[in-house]
Each structure stands twice: as C-alpha cells, then as structure tokens.
Design a protein around this motif. Structure first.
Motif, PDB file in Angstrom:
ATOM      1  N   LEU A  41      39.784  54.011  42.936  1.00 60.75           N
ATOM      2  CA  LEU A  41      41.093  53.550  43.410  1.00 60.75           C
ATOM      3  C   LEU A  41      40.953  52.297  44.271  1.00 60.75           C
ATOM      4  CD1 LEU A  41      42.773  56.972  44.250  1.00 60.75           C
ATOM      5  CD2 LEU A  41      42.986  55.609  42.159  1.00 60.75           C
ATOM      6  N   GLN A  42      39.907  52.240  45.079  1.00 64.10           N
ATOM      7  CA  GLN A  42      39.662  51.047  45.890  1.00 64.10           C
ATOM      8  C   GLN A  42      39.343  49.843  45.003  1.00 64.10           C
ATOM      9  OE1 GLN A  42      36.589  52.744  48.362  1.00 64.10           O
ATOM     10  NE2 GLN A  42      37.994  52.930  50.107  1.00 64.10           N
ATOM     11  N   ARG A  43      38.552  50.048  43.972  1.00 61.12           N
ATOM     12  CA  ARG A  43      38.232  48.955  43.041  1.00 61.12           C
ATOM     13  C   ARG A  43      39.477  48.479  42.310  1.00 61.12           C
ATOM     14  NH1 ARG A  43      32.915  48.465  40.834  1.00 61.12           N
ATOM     15  NH2 ARG A  43      33.870  46.649  39.867  1.00 61.12           N
ATOM     16  N   ILE A  44      40.318  49.408  41.888  1.00 58.87           N
ATOM     17  CA  ILE A  44      41.564  49.052  41.217  1.00 58.87           C
ATOM     18  C   ILE A  44      42.455  48.246  42.165  1.00 58.87           C
ATOM     19  CG2 ILE A  44      43.711  50.011  40.264  1.00 58.87           C
ATOM     20  CD1 ILE A  44      41.860  52.343  39.173  1.00 58.87           C
ATOM     21  N   GLY A  45      42.566  48.715  43.406  1.00 60.67           N
ATOM     22  CA  GLY A  45      43.349  47.987  44.411  1.00 60.67           C
ATOM     23  C   GLY A  45      42.795  46.596  44.659  1.00 60.67           C
ATOM     24  N   GLY A  46      41.475  46.470  44.679  1.00 60.28           N
ATOM     25  CA  GLY A  46      40.843  45.158  44.853  1.00 60.28           C
ATOM     26  C   GLY A  46      41.149  44.228  43.695  1.00 60.28           C
ATOM     27  N   GLY A  47      41.172  44.764  42.491  1.00 58.59           N
ATOM     28  CA  GLY A  47      41.507  43.957  41.315  1.00 58.59           C
ATOM     29  C   GLY A  47      42.937  43.436  41.386  1.00 58.59           C
ATOM     30  N   ILE A  48      43.838  44.294  41.823  1.00 52.22           N
ATOM     31  CA  ILE A  48      45.238  43.872  41.967  1.00 52.22           C
ATOM     32  C   ILE A  48      45.339  42.780  43.027  1.00 52.22           C
ATOM     33  CG2 ILE A  48      47.542  44.607  42.706  1.00 52.22           C
ATOM     34  CD1 ILE A  48      46.798  47.389  41.509  1.00 52.22           C
ATOM     35  N   ARG A  49      44.662  42.974  44.157  1.00 54.71           N
ATOM     36  CA  ARG A  49      44.706  41.962  45.233  1.00 54.71           C
ATOM     37  C   ARG A  49      44.156  40.618  44.756  1.00 54.71           C
ATOM     38  NH1 ARG A  49      44.238  46.402  48.087  1.00 54.71           N
ATOM     39  NH2 ARG A  49      41.995  46.575  48.206  1.00 54.71           N
ATOM     40  N   ARG A  50      43.053  40.641  44.029  1.00 52.55           N
ATOM     41  CA  ARG A  50      42.484  39.384  43.512  1.00 52.55           C
ATOM     42  C   ARG A  50      43.461  38.680  42.581  1.00 52.55           C
ATOM     43  NH1 ARG A  50      38.106  42.513  43.368  1.00 52.55           N
ATOM     44  NH2 ARG A  50      38.297  42.975  41.152  1.00 52.55           N
ATOM     45  N   GLU A  51      44.101  39.452  41.724  1.00 47.71           N
ATOM     46  CA  GLU A  51      45.074  38.883  40.788  1.00 47.71           C
ATOM     47  C   GLU A  51      46.245  38.246  41.534  1.00 47.71           C
ATOM     48  OE1 GLU A  51      46.299  38.243  36.766  1.00 47.71           O
ATOM     49  OE2 GLU A  51      44.428  39.087  37.500  1.00 47.71           O
ATOM     50  N   VAL A  52      46.748  38.946  42.540  1.00 52.62           N
ATOM     51  CA  VAL A  52      47.894  38.447  43.300  1.00 52.62           C
ATOM     52  C   VAL A  52      47.508  37.221  44.113  1.00 52.62           C
ATOM     53  CG1 VAL A  52      49.521  38.996  45.166  1.00 52.62           C
ATOM     54  CG2 VAL A  52      49.096  40.660  43.344  1.00 52.62           C
ATOM     55  N   GLU A  53      46.323  37.222  44.691  1.00 52.35           N
ATOM     56  CA  GLU A  53      45.899  36.085  45.520  1.00 52.35           C
ATOM     57  C   GLU A  53      45.781  34.788  44.719  1.00 52.35           C
ATOM     58  OE1 GLU A  53      45.756  35.863  48.873  1.00 52.35           O
ATOM     59  OE2 GLU A  53      46.616  37.866  48.704  1.00 52.35           O
ATOM     60  N   ALA A  54      45.602  34.885  43.424  1.00 51.24           N
ATOM     61  CA  ALA A  54      45.496  33.689  42.586  1.00 51.24           C
ATOM     62  C   ALA A  54      46.863  33.063  42.292  1.00 51.24           C
ATOM     63  CB  ALA A  54      44.800  34.043  41.273  1.00 51.24           C
ATOM     64  N   LEU A  55      47.937  33.770  42.621  1.00 47.21           N
ATOM     65  CA  LEU A  55      49.281  33.258  42.349  1.00 47.21           C
ATOM     66  C   LEU A  55      49.722  32.276  43.432  1.00 47.21           C
ATOM     67  CD1 LEU A  55      50.918  36.673  41.364  1.00 47.21           C
ATOM     68  CD2 LEU A  55      50.188  34.840  39.816  1.00 47.21           C
ATOM     69  N   PRO A  56      50.554  31.316  43.085  1.00 53.73           N
ATOM     70  CA  PRO A  56      51.027  30.351  44.093  1.00 53.73           C
ATOM     71  C   PRO A  56      52.076  30.979  45.015  1.00 53.73           C
ATOM     72  CG  PRO A  56      52.066  29.926  41.976  1.00 53.73           C
ATOM     73  CD  PRO A  56      51.061  31.019  41.738  1.00 53.73           C
ATOM     74  N   GLU A  57      52.132  30.481  46.223  1.00 58.45           N
ATOM     75  CA  GLU A  57      53.208  30.865  47.142  1.00 58.45           C
ATOM     76  C   GLU A  57      54.451  30.081  46.767  1.00 58.45           C
ATOM     77  OE1 GLU A  57      53.602  33.168  49.119  1.00 58.45           O
ATOM     78  OE2 GLU A  57      51.664  33.753  49.913  1.00 58.45           O
ATOM     79  N   PRO A  58      55.626  30.574  47.012  1.00 58.85           N
ATOM     80  CA  PRO A  58      55.980  31.827  47.678  1.00 58.85           C
ATOM     81  C   PRO A  58      56.020  33.027  46.733  1.00 58.85           C
ATOM     82  CG  PRO A  58      57.981  30.602  47.272  1.00 58.85           C
ATOM     83  CD  PRO A  58      56.837  29.755  46.760  1.00 58.85           C
ATOM     84  N   TYR A  59      55.771  32.774  45.429  1.00 56.75           N
ATOM     85  CA  TYR A  59      55.816  33.866  44.467  1.00 56.75           C
ATOM     86  C   TYR A  59      54.828  34.978  44.833  1.00 56.75           C
ATOM     87  CZ  TYR A  59      55.693  36.349  40.023  1.00 56.75           C
ATOM     88  OH  TYR A  59      55.742  37.327  39.062  1.00 56.75           O
ATOM     89  N   ARG A  60      53.651  34.604  45.287  1.00 56.80           N
ATOM     90  CA  ARG A  60      52.609  35.574  45.646  1.00 56.80           C
ATOM     91  C   ARG A  60      53.141  36.608  46.636  1.00 56.80           C
ATOM     92  NH1 ARG A  60      48.206  32.997  49.102  1.00 56.80           N
ATOM     93  NH2 ARG A  60      48.432  31.518  47.422  1.00 56.80           N
ATOM     94  N   SER A  61      53.776  36.159  47.701  1.00 57.34           N
ATOM     95  CA  SER A  61      54.282  37.076  48.730  1.00 57.34           C
ATOM     96  C   SER A  61      55.418  37.944  48.207  1.00 57.34           C
ATOM     97  CB  SER A  61      54.748  36.294  49.950  1.00 57.34           C
ATOM     98  OG  SER A  61      53.652  35.640  50.544  1.00 57.34           O
TER      99      SER A  61
END
Length: 194
Positions: A41-61
């Motif tokens: 579950l932690q690895r899955i959560g990390g994958g989601i965070r990495r994917e989201v962090e690659a998105l531009p702001e303000p869409y990312r937030s």
C-alpha cells in the motif's frame, strides 16, 4: 516466460468472474485486496504521489485529493463494508453484466501487458495495477459509481459530475482507444460539448 505475479492476477480475475451478486463481488474484491501488505500500500501510494508531482500547477494541487480518494478512499470503504458484514445483505445482481465481463477480461492483460497499458498511475509492479483494478471494480460494480470520483478535475476546466442518478465525465468516450482503461467499463456518460 510467465511473469511471477501472473498466477495471482489470473486467479483474482477468475474469482471475480464467478461472482453473480454485488455482495459476492464485494466480498471477493475485499479478500483479494486484503492480500496486499502495508508495504504494498505504501508503494502504491508512492506511485500515485510520483505521478501527481509530475503534473503542472495548479492542476497538480486540484487533482491530488481525487487520485488519493479514487484509490485509498475506495479501499477504505471496501474494507469497512467487508468488516461490517454489509456485503451479506447485497443480493442484487451485479449491474451491467456486459461491462462487468469486459472489466474482468481486461484485468490480466491490463496488469501484465506493460507496453503502453496507460493504467499504471506510476505503479511499479503488475500486482499494484491489480490493486487499482480491484478498488475501481468495487467503486463501479458494487457501489455503482464512476471510476473517477465525482469532482475529479481534468485539463480544460471540466470535472466528473453527478446529475441526479447519472454521472458525466469529460473524457469518458475519449479513452476508447486505450484498451485497458477503466473508462471503457465506467457507467458515466460522456459530458456534452466536451
């Protein structure tokens, strides 16, 4: 050469395919999802965070909480329903048998055919993609909701909406050529004019 997780993935898909009621399906999904460790579950959560962090702001937030809700909110609701015995009272048939069969059929290939599956959301292992399909299958076929939570924003200023008992998505029909996309089995309708 078979992949190490192929047997577990095929077994989960086969088990889901045998379900006939929403309660049977909810229980089967919960038991399959319960096989994932805290580390997974932690690895899955990390994958989601990495994917989201690659998105531009303000869409990312704006999109971050919806990605988390889609995966971990659904997992929490699934496990709470399982532990409370709620699935024992759900004896109505799984809705939309045609889409359900298509959903179950796409799981093995969506998890194991890594070339261009576009379902990963940063997942590093086929079993992590299985988790994604499990919680999404719960949301769509047990809860009766859309694959992406209501309010999920998409580029262009559009978001998943609920109007009465219907769901509308700005990308529903645009994903048809992505073979392993949950959008292909989602009950949402394509939003007009998008």
């Amino acid at each position: 050469m078979p992949q190490p997780d192929a047997g577990q993935i095929a077994g989960a898909a086969s088990r889901l395919s045998q379900c006939r009621t929403r309660g049977e399906l909810g229980r089967a999904i919960a038991e399959e999802a319960g096989r994932f460790s805290l580390y997974d579950l932690q690895r899955i959560g990390g994958g989601i965070r990495r994917e989201v962090e690659a998105l531009p702001e303000p869409y990312r937030s704006r999109v971050r909480p919806y990605f988390e809700e889609q995966i971990f909110g659904a997992y929490h609701r699934l496990m709470c329903s399982h532990r409370s015995g709620a699935f024992a009272r759900m004896d109505d048939p799984i809705p939309d048998p045609e889409h359900f069969s298509a959903f179950v059929a796409l799981i093995p290939r969506g998890c194991l055919d890594r070339k261009g599956s576009q379902t990963d959301i940063g997942f590093s292992k086929p079993l992590h993609t299985l988790f994604y399909y499990l919680v999404t299958g719960y949301t769509i076929f047990v809860e009766g909701g859309p694959g992406h939570p209501v309010g999920t924003p998409f580029p262009g200023g559009f978001a998943v909406e609920r109007r009465g008992n219907e769901y509308y998505c700005p990308i529903r029909d645009k994903e048809e050529d992505v073979p392993f996309s949950i959008c292909n089995v989602c009950p949402a309708r394509q939003m007009e004019g998008v």
